[in-house]
Design an enzyme around this catalytic site. Structure first.
Site, short mmCIF file in Angstrom:
data_model
loop_
_atom_site.label_atom_id
_atom_site.label_comp_id
_atom_site.label_asym_id
_atom_site.label_seq_id
_atom_site.Cartn_x
_atom_site.Cartn_y
_atom_site.Cartn_z
N HIS A 1 -4.63 -3.34 6.33
CA HIS A 1 -4.55 -3.56 4.88
C HIS A 1 -5.96 -3.92 4.38
O HIS A 1 -6.28 -5.05 4.06
CB HIS A 1 -3.56 -4.68 4.57
CG HIS A 1 -3.52 -5.05 3.11
ND1 HIS A 1 -3.09 -4.18 2.15
CD2 HIS A 1 -3.87 -6.18 2.46
CE1 HIS A 1 -3.18 -4.76 0.96
NE2 HIS A 1 -3.66 -5.98 1.13
N ASP B 1 0.84 -1.20 0.00
CA ASP B 1 0.00 0.00 0.00
C ASP B 1 0.87 1.26 0.00
O ASP B 1 0.58 2.24 -0.68
CB ASP B 1 -0.93 -0.02 1.22
CG ASP B 1 -1.69 -1.32 1.30
OD1 ASP B 1 -2.50 -1.57 0.40
OD2 ASP B 1 -1.44 -2.11 2.23
#
Ligand SMILES: NC(=O)c1ccc[n+]([C@@H]2O[C@H](COP(=O)([O-])OP(=O)(O)OC[C@H]3O[C@@H](n4cnc5c(N)ncnc54)[C@H](O)[C@@H]3O)[C@@H](O)[C@H]2O)c1
Length: 381
Positions: free
Chosen positions: A221, A193
């Site tokens: 996440h 990410d």
């Protein structure tokens, strides 16, 4: 639920060949060519030869591992002078595929790859592992409820936590099931990410992505994750001084990063594997090499003692720095505004709710699962 872990074993290890255990009754065999006993002549041994490190990888026959194992074996992760042993954990169903992976590793003739062993018993495979990369889990299938997946994968991580605790010579479920291993040694992967966020900021600013630094992903996440443009920098300047479009930052950029995995699955027909394995390499390298001056990296780590006011007893992605010794410290000089705090609180609420769903797996009584909205990407958690 964060799902990819890199665990660093706390103790300095005493190496013995896993293929040739000291106790001959011990069940351990190396795969194929790695079974051969080498008898190095004295002159063939280099003086700089380092002690081998043992790396256990679960889900070793999966898509991510299919990239990652070859990076590990090439020396890209731990250094071109660092011999390694790979200990591959699969499931009963994937054992044939695991043999296929080991065959490909054999055929690659990696000079640094000294041993490969394969197995389906985590107690056996995690024996003496300094690093355990837990990638083996069930991706979400069509129509599967998030709570069901939490339960299935929670059980896998509970079992693997117990096995690590029992035998490993060194997110939350695994950690809670391994009380002998310091909580600080557990990391959940949010580096993918972070990399995605850097890429999108570079694109918007019209600069190369190596100009983007100090990028934090806060939280989970999942789609509640918070890519932090308040503390991020482009070419050394605050992101908002370079990209003056607040609406884009708050809405488009944030959502793009949160949903990038899902978009990719729609286009590619499967979850990201190559870029995930690159980000696992980045995450490990961030712990074994010193963090560049003034910069930091994101990792899902245990919240106890955090200076940001995030609830304790969670695994939460936060900004970290490392001296390169495998340890890390949380970055103190970060700033917050209302937008950032509100988002972080939402991510925190999600992880607290998920924690209640797996209470039975972490020794906290009966599970009560009430997940307000679906924030998880299919095939990617
Ligand atoms: N954090 C992230 O950034 C990120 C990104 C992508 C994927 N993921 C997650 O990573 C995981 C792996 O992804 P993939 O694409 O490699 O999936 P995959 O389905 O290709 O591989 C998973 C492998 O794990 C094995 N496995 C299942 N249960 C196991 C167990 N108990 N012990 C050992 N092995 C077991 C399966 O047999 C399979 O071979 C998925 O759960 C996915 O959701 C996380």
């Amino acid at each position: 639920m964060q799902e990819l872990f890199a665990l660093l074993h706390p103790f300095k290890f005493k190496h013995r060949s896993l293929c040739m255990p000291e106790d001959p009754k011990m069940k351990r065999e190396c795969y194929g060519v790695f079974y051969v006993t080498y008898d190095l002549k004295a002159e063939e041994q280099t003086k700089t030869w380092k002690k081998m490190i043992n790396i256990a990888v679960s889900g070793a026959a999966g898509m991510i591992s299919n990239h990652l194992l070859f990076k590990l074996a090439s020396g890209e992760v731990f250094g071109r002078d660092q011999p390694i042993a790979l200990k591959l954990l699969g499931s009963e169903r994937s054992f044939q595929a695991l043999e296929g992976v080991a065959m490909e590793l054999e055929d690659s003739l990696y000079p640094l790859l000294k041993e490969v062993s394969i197995g389906i018993d985590p107690y056996d495979v995690f024996q003496d592992a300094e690093w355990a990369l837990l990638i083996g889990a069930k991706p979400r299938g069509p129509g599967m409820e998030r709570a069901d997946l939490l339960e299935i994968n929670g059980k896998i991580f509970a079992e693997q936590g117990k096995a690590l605790n029992a035998v490993a010579s060194a997110a939350l479920i695994c950690l809670k099931n391994a009380p002998n291993i310091p909580a600080k040694n557990f990391h959940a992967l949010t580096r993918l990410d972070e990399n995605r966020a850097k890429c999108q900021l570079a694109l918007k600013a019209g600069v190369f992505y190596d100009k983007v630094s100090n990028m934090t992903i806060w939280g989970n996440h999942s789609t509640t994750q918070v890519p932090d443009f308040l503390n991020g920098r482009i070419d050394g300047l605050p992101v908002e001084e370079v990209i003056k479009d607040t609406k884009w930052l708050e809405e488009d950029f944030t959502e793009k990063i949160q949903k990038r995995g899902g978009v990719l699955i729609k286009k590619w027909g499967r979850s990201s594997a190559a870029s995930t394995s690159v980000s696992i390499v980045d995450a490990i390298r961030s712990l074994v090499t010193p963090t560049p001056e003034g910069d930091w990296f994101s990792s899902g780590v245990f919240t106890n003692g955090n200076p940001y006011g995030v609830a304790e007893e969670l695994v939460f992605s936060m900004p970290c720095r490392s001296k390169g010794d495998g340890d890390y410290e949380l970055v103190k000089d970060v700033i917050f505004d209302d937008y950032l705090l509100k988002r972080i609180t939402k991510a925190e609420a999600e992880l607290l709710a998920e924690k209640k769903c797996v209470a039975h797996l972490i020794g906290e009584g009966i599970a009560v699962c009430d997940l307000p909205e679906d924030t998880m990407l299919p095939g990617e958690m």
